[in-house]
Motif scaffolding. Structure first.
Motif, PDB file in Angstrom:
ATOM      1  N   GLY A  79      40.360  48.763  40.119  1.00 17.82           N
ATOM      2  CA  GLY A  79      41.514  49.453  40.876  1.00 17.82           C
ATOM      3  C   GLY A  79      41.312  49.473  42.393  1.00 17.82           C
ATOM      4  O   GLY A  79      42.276  49.903  42.899  1.00 17.82           O
ATOM      5  N   THR A  80      40.113  49.197  42.869  1.00 19.95           N
ATOM      6  CA  THR A  80      40.011  49.090  44.290  1.00 19.95           C
ATOM      7  C   THR A  80      40.549  47.812  44.919  1.00 19.95           C
ATOM      8  O   THR A  80      40.777  48.013  46.101  1.00 19.95           O
ATOM      9  N   LYS A  81      40.605  46.857  44.129  1.00 21.38           N
ATOM     10  CA  LYS A  81      41.033  45.427  44.737  1.00 21.38           C
ATOM     11  C   LYS A  81      42.699  45.533  44.944  1.00 21.38           C
ATOM     12  O   LYS A  81      43.293  45.987  44.373  1.00 21.38           O
ATOM     13  N   SER A  82      42.918  44.784  45.837  1.00 26.94           N
ATOM     14  CA  SER A  82      44.336  44.431  46.334  1.00 26.94           C
ATOM     15  C   SER A  82      45.039  43.656  45.291  1.00 26.94           C
ATOM     16  O   SER A  82      44.298  43.022  44.530  1.00 26.94           O
ATOM     17  N   LEU A  83      46.343  43.538  45.393  1.00 29.79           N
ATOM     18  CA  LEU A  83      47.069  42.679  44.057  1.00 29.79           C
ATOM     19  C   LEU A  83      46.660  41.266  44.331  1.00 29.79           C
ATOM     20  O   LEU A  83      46.315  40.500  43.506  1.00 29.79           O
ATOM     21  N   LYS A  84      46.555  40.960  45.941  1.00 28.69           N
ATOM     22  CA  LYS A  84      46.044  39.493  46.041  1.00 28.69           C
ATOM     23  C   LYS A  84      44.737  39.090  45.866  1.00 28.69           C
ATOM     24  O   LYS A  84      44.431  37.791  45.343  1.00 28.69           O
ATOM     25  N   GLU A  85      43.945  40.169  46.005  1.00 28.20           N
ATOM     26  CA  GLU A  85      42.332  39.876  45.605  1.00 28.20           C
ATOM     27  C   GLU A  85      42.044  39.609  44.106  1.00 28.20           C
ATOM     28  O   GLU A  85      41.554  38.926  43.644  1.00 28.20           O
ATOM     29  N   LEU A  86      43.217  40.216  43.209  1.00 28.57           N
ATOM     30  CA  LEU A  86      43.089  40.183  41.902  1.00 28.57           C
ATOM     31  C   LEU A  86      43.933  39.053  41.291  1.00 28.57           C
ATOM     32  O   LEU A  86      44.217  38.711  40.085  1.00 28.57           O
ATOM     33  N   GLY A  87      44.402  38.309  42.300  1.00 29.16           N
ATOM     34  CA  GLY A  87      45.113  36.876  41.823  1.00 29.16           C
ATOM     35  C   GLY A  87      46.580  36.773  41.671  1.00 29.16           C
ATOM     36  O   GLY A  87      47.170  35.985  41.089  1.00 29.16           O
ATOM     37  N   VAL A  88      47.209  38.168  42.096  1.00 29.08           N
ATOM     38  CA  VAL A  88      48.509  38.129  41.748  1.00 29.08           C
ATOM     39  C   VAL A  88      49.273  37.352  42.937  1.00 29.08           C
ATOM     40  O   VAL A  88      48.961  37.472  43.989  1.00 29.08           O
ATOM     41  N   ARG A  89      50.462  36.759  42.581  1.00 39.24           N
ATOM     42  CA  ARG A  89      50.936  35.974  43.460  1.00 39.24           C
ATOM     43  C   ARG A  89      52.657  36.140  43.297  1.00 39.24           C
ATOM     44  O   ARG A  89      53.042  36.794  42.284  1.00 39.24           O
ATOM     45  N   ASP A  90      53.348  35.742  44.407  1.00 36.20           N
ATOM     46  CA  ASP A  90      54.851  35.875  44.266  1.00 36.20           C
ATOM     47  C   ASP A  90      55.474  35.227  43.130  1.00 36.20           C
ATOM     48  O   ASP A  90      54.918  34.243  42.539  1.00 36.20           O
ATOM     49  N   GLY A  91      56.359  36.193  42.281  1.00 35.99           N
ATOM     50  CA  GLY A  91      57.069  35.478  41.161  1.00 35.99           C
ATOM     51  C   GLY A  91      56.071  35.840  40.019  1.00 35.99           C
ATOM     52  O   GLY A  91      56.535  35.416  38.703  1.00 35.99           O
ATOM     53  N   TYR A  92      54.969  36.458  39.824  1.00 39.19           N
ATOM     54  CA  TYR A  92      54.237  36.852  38.627  1.00 39.19           C
ATOM     55  C   TYR A  92      54.968  37.881  38.170  1.00 39.19           C
ATOM     56  O   TYR A  92      55.744  38.676  38.645  1.00 39.19           O
ATOM     57  N   ARG A  93      54.387  38.344  36.804  1.00 32.99           N
ATOM     58  CA  ARG A  93      54.919  39.180  36.070  1.00 32.99           C
ATOM     59  C   ARG A  93      53.688  40.374  35.909  1.00 32.99           C
ATOM     60  O   ARG A  93      52.581  39.783  35.360  1.00 32.99           O
ATOM     61  N   ILE A  94      54.120  41.748  35.966  1.00 37.43           N
ATOM     62  CA  ILE A  94      53.093  42.629  35.730  1.00 37.43           C
ATOM     63  C   ILE A  94      53.508  43.393  34.348  1.00 37.43           C
ATOM     64  O   ILE A  94      54.721  43.762  34.465  1.00 37.43           O
ATOM     65  N   HIS A  95      52.676  43.575  33.406  1.00 38.06           N
ATOM     66  CA  HIS A  95      53.065  44.162  32.281  1.00 38.06           C
ATOM     67  C   HIS A  95      52.188  45.385  32.082  1.00 38.06           C
ATOM     68  O   HIS A  95      51.036  45.375  32.019  1.00 38.06           O
ATOM     69  N   ALA A  96      52.755  46.763  32.120  1.00 41.26           N
ATOM     70  CA  ALA A  96      52.164  47.977  32.168  1.00 41.26           C
ATOM     71  C   ALA A  96      52.270  48.522  30.613  1.00 41.26           C
ATOM     72  O   ALA A  96      53.072  48.589  29.943  1.00 41.26           O
ATOM     73  N   VAL A  97      51.134  48.687  30.260  1.00 43.00           N
ATOM     74  CA  VAL A  97      51.003  49.588  28.883  1.00 43.00           C
ATOM     75  C   VAL A  97      50.442  50.743  28.738  1.00 43.00           C
ATOM     76  O   VAL A  97      49.546  51.296  29.473  1.00 43.00           O
TER      77      VAL A  97
END
Length: 229
Positions: free
Chosen positions: A64-82
């Motif tokens: 939870g402390t890392k940024s989206l970019k540090e976690l490998g998130v990129r433009d156009g990706y999908r986040i699925h929240a459960v």
């Protein structure tokens, strides 16, 4: 200019995806906070899965402390929240009705439940079993103080409170008992005012929901500003 990701957001609460923009530097913890109203649960009760541009699962995001970019998130990706609490599991009509599940132990501890009400009646009758009553007994009483047009705040089980306007009060074809139809201020609902082909009120998709009267509080509940969400 700060880097911004254009992401698709999906949840196990609704089948409707959403397009959202988030700064690449936002932390996973902060992202979960922003998704609380969408998922209908707290950040602590939320799992986040990441899918790439080809909709292939990349894995679960846990730091939870890392940024989206540090976690490998990129433009156009999908986040699925459960929602891991089970509070948003299907009720009967394909996730169209808000429901909360709890264990028998947790239910027994509640003082405002139908079970507690029956126990109280039984004790007052000197141990004679109380007559079988539908779970709608308390809901029928609660419904008397609710009318179409009222502003309200809805809290189902341990989920986050949601605000909106009463759009329907009465019986339905999808389930016995009294139900309250709410037109939410935000897209945190499960329908557009209709369930299983029957329309009870009108609103945009994902802005409508049906809850039991005991989960509704009417009063001065103005629409929250962006800063408060």
């Amino acid at each position: 200019m700060a880097e911004v990701f254009d992401l698709e957001i999906t949840t196990n609460v609704t089948e409707f995806p959403m397009e959202k923009k988030y700064a690449a530097t936002i932390s996973l913890n902060d992202l979960k906070k922003k998704l609380e109203l969408v998922v209908g649960t707290t950040a602590e009760s939320m799992r986040i899965q990441l899918y790439d541009g080809d909709d292939q699962l990349k894995g679960e995001l846990t730091d939870g402390t890392k940024s989206l970019k540090e976690l490998g998130v990129r433009d156009g990706y999908r986040i699925h929240a459960v929602d891991v609490t089970g509070g948003n599991e299907d009720f009967k009509d394909e996730s169209m009705v808000d429901k909360y599940e709890m264990s028998d132990d947790a239910y027994n501890k509640r003082t405002d439940s139908v079970r507690a009400w029956k126990k109280k009646i039984q004790e007052e009758q000197g141990g004679v079993p109380a007559p079988v009553e539908k779970s709608d007994k308390l809901n029928e009483e609660a419904a008397k103080g609710i009318k179409v047009g009222d502003r309200c705040e809805v809290t189902v089980g341990g989920q986050m409170a949601r605000r909106g306007e009463i759009a329907f009060v009465g019986t339905t074809k999808f389930q016995d008992g009294v139900w309250v139809g709410v037109k939410y201020d935000e897209p945190v609902g499960k329908n557009d005012g209709s369930v299983a082909g029957v329309r009870y009120f009108d609103c945009e998709a994902k802005y409508g929901g049906f809850v039991r009267p005991v989960d509704v509080k009417v009063g001065d509940f103005p629409e929250l500003s962006i800063d408060e969400i």
